[in-house]
Design a protein around this motif. Structure first.
Motif: not given
Ligand SMILES: [Zn+2]
Length: 439
Positions: A65-69, A220-222, A257-259, A308-310
């Motif tokens: 649910t969170h990737h950066h190709f 959004v990254h938080v 994302v993150h928090c 995985t955040d990439g």
């Molecule tokens: Zn990210």
């Protein structure tokens, strides 16, 4: 065409998880038409193609649910100068230089590589967050065609930020959201935002207006690092989640994302607004930003997913990392055994249901035919009661043999069927060395 995946151990997941030894899954078109005993289904569903899954586990395809190709091209890249000493320096010295250097060819190939890795790891759905300021307009179309060619599902967005140009990326999101509309179950769209500390009120207001009009959420990254929280307090007198909520970014379709650096009152806002959080343990450890209070989030009733955040496209490895990190951070060997798998297997499908309108993450009649078939012959008894033990300590290291998405076999016998892996890797190496020279 109907296909029978037979003689494997079927693990249905879903509310009533069933484990069927010597089981089969029959698919037709994009859906699952039958699940059950292999012998019975062989009689009742004569099909043109059958795939033998002896010695294998059949699971629903995994979700990220969170990737950066686009982060692919950072692999092996050396960053000149002193090593980045904190999160903001990591962004300035690595990511913001890399994303600015991406050309249109880089955007395509840097999506194709992780898409291949998704297929290799049985990851059939991804929510991606993209940035390429020098090749911004049309970049989401390039990724969309790479995703369609690979055959998996993806929700795409462009990372809006004021760091290069005020409101950069708004038009690209707006255009793509309009184009995708309600989506076709394979491609969905969100409003992408970088983070509070790179977004003015004016830009946020503009983005939220577009997202609300189109009925899509914000991604959004938080508070990934304390710097985001400190910036919000300094500029606006309130911490990050309060600011984003005040600006209308929260909501059932939105993903925070993150928090990592949020307080209890911010957790309450996230819970009340039904906003999702996505936890990325490997990335948080890699950037040394801290540990998200995942157990507290869950206790508050927040829908927490796993990304995985990439870092990779391997969701089982990410799940085990979440499990180990929460145990260590809480100094408690009793926690996270249920919770880490829950993020991946239950919550990620729920987050995706809000994006794609599909019930993923379960093998049952009438549901989408997304499957991950892994080599695993259980060395100890396996049943519904001890499945998580096998998942965390056995399946996590098992090799994915076959990947199916929308009923189409994307990899069989560990061979990617629909993309020329060798050609794409060769091209990626060429483009990466050219891109590194431009930095
Ligand atoms: Zn990210």
């Amino acid at each position: 065409m109907a296909i029978r995946f037979e003689n494997g151990i079927v693990i249905t997941l879903g509310k009533n998880n069933r484990i069927i030894w010597n089981g089969s899954v029959v698919t037709e078109g994009e859906k699952i038409t039958a699940v059950g005993d292999a012998k019975e289904l062989k009689k009742s569903f004569p099909v043109a193609e059958s795939i033998d899954c002896t010695g294998k586990i059949i699971l629903p395809g995994f979700i990220c649910t969170h990737h950066h190709f686009y982060s692919t091209m950072a692999r092996g890249m050396s960053v000149p100068g002193e090593p980045a000493a904190n999160f903001v320096e990591i962004l300035e010295r690595l990511w913001w230089k890399l994303d600015k250097a991406l050309s249109s060819d880089d955007v395509t190939v840097s999506a194709q590589i992780p898409l291949i890795e998704c297929i290799r790891n049985g990851t059939t759905t991804v929510i991606d967050h993209h940035a390429s300021p020098s090749c911004r307009d049309g970049s989401l179309d390039l990724i969309e065609s790479a995703v369609r060619q690979a055959g998996i599902r993806a929700s795409l967005c462009y990372e809006v930020s004021d760091r290069n140009i005020r409101g950069g990326g708004i038009a690209e999101n707006q255009r793509f959201i309009k184009k995708v509309g309600q989506g076709d179950g394979q491609i969905a769209a969100m409003m992408g935002l970088h983070a509070s500390f790179t977004l003015s009120d004016e830009t946020l207001e503009n983005c939220v207006g577009i997202a609300k009009d189109a009925g899509v959420g914000c991604h959004v990254h938080v508070a990934e690092d304390a710097a985001d929280r400190d910036d919000s307090i300094k500029k606006f007198g309130i911490p990050t989640v309060k600011r984003l909520d005040k600006m209308g970014v929260t909501g059932k379709s939105s993903i925070f994302v993150h928090c990592v650096h949020i307080d209890e009152s911010e957790m309450d806002i996230i819970a009340t607004t039904k906003t999702s959080i996505v936890h990325n343990p490997e990335s948080n450890m890699n950037n040394a930003v801290g540990v998200s209070k995942v157990l507290e989030f869950l206790n508050k009733g927040i829908l927490v997913g796993l990304g995985t955040d990439g870092m990779s496209s391997d969701m089982l490895a990410q799940m085990r990392c979440a499990y180990l990190l929460q145990r260590l951070a809480n100094h408690d060997p009793r926690v996270a055994f249920m919770e880490a798998p829950q993020l991946l297997l239950k919550n990620n499908p729920e987050i995706c249901e809000r994006q794609f309108g599909l019930h993923l993450g379960e093998i049952n009649q009438g549901l989408p035919a997304d499957l991950a078939i892994l080599d695993y012959d259980p060395p100890t008894p396996l049943n519904e009661g001890n499945f998580l033990g096998h998942l965390l300590f056995g399946l996590v290291d098992a090799t994915v043999d076959t990947t199916v998405c929308k009923g189409k076999i994307l990899m069989k016998g560990k061979k990617i069927l629909i993309l020329d892996e060798e050609r794409i890797s060769t091209r990626s190496r060429e483009l990466a060395s050219q891109m590194w020279a431009r930095l």
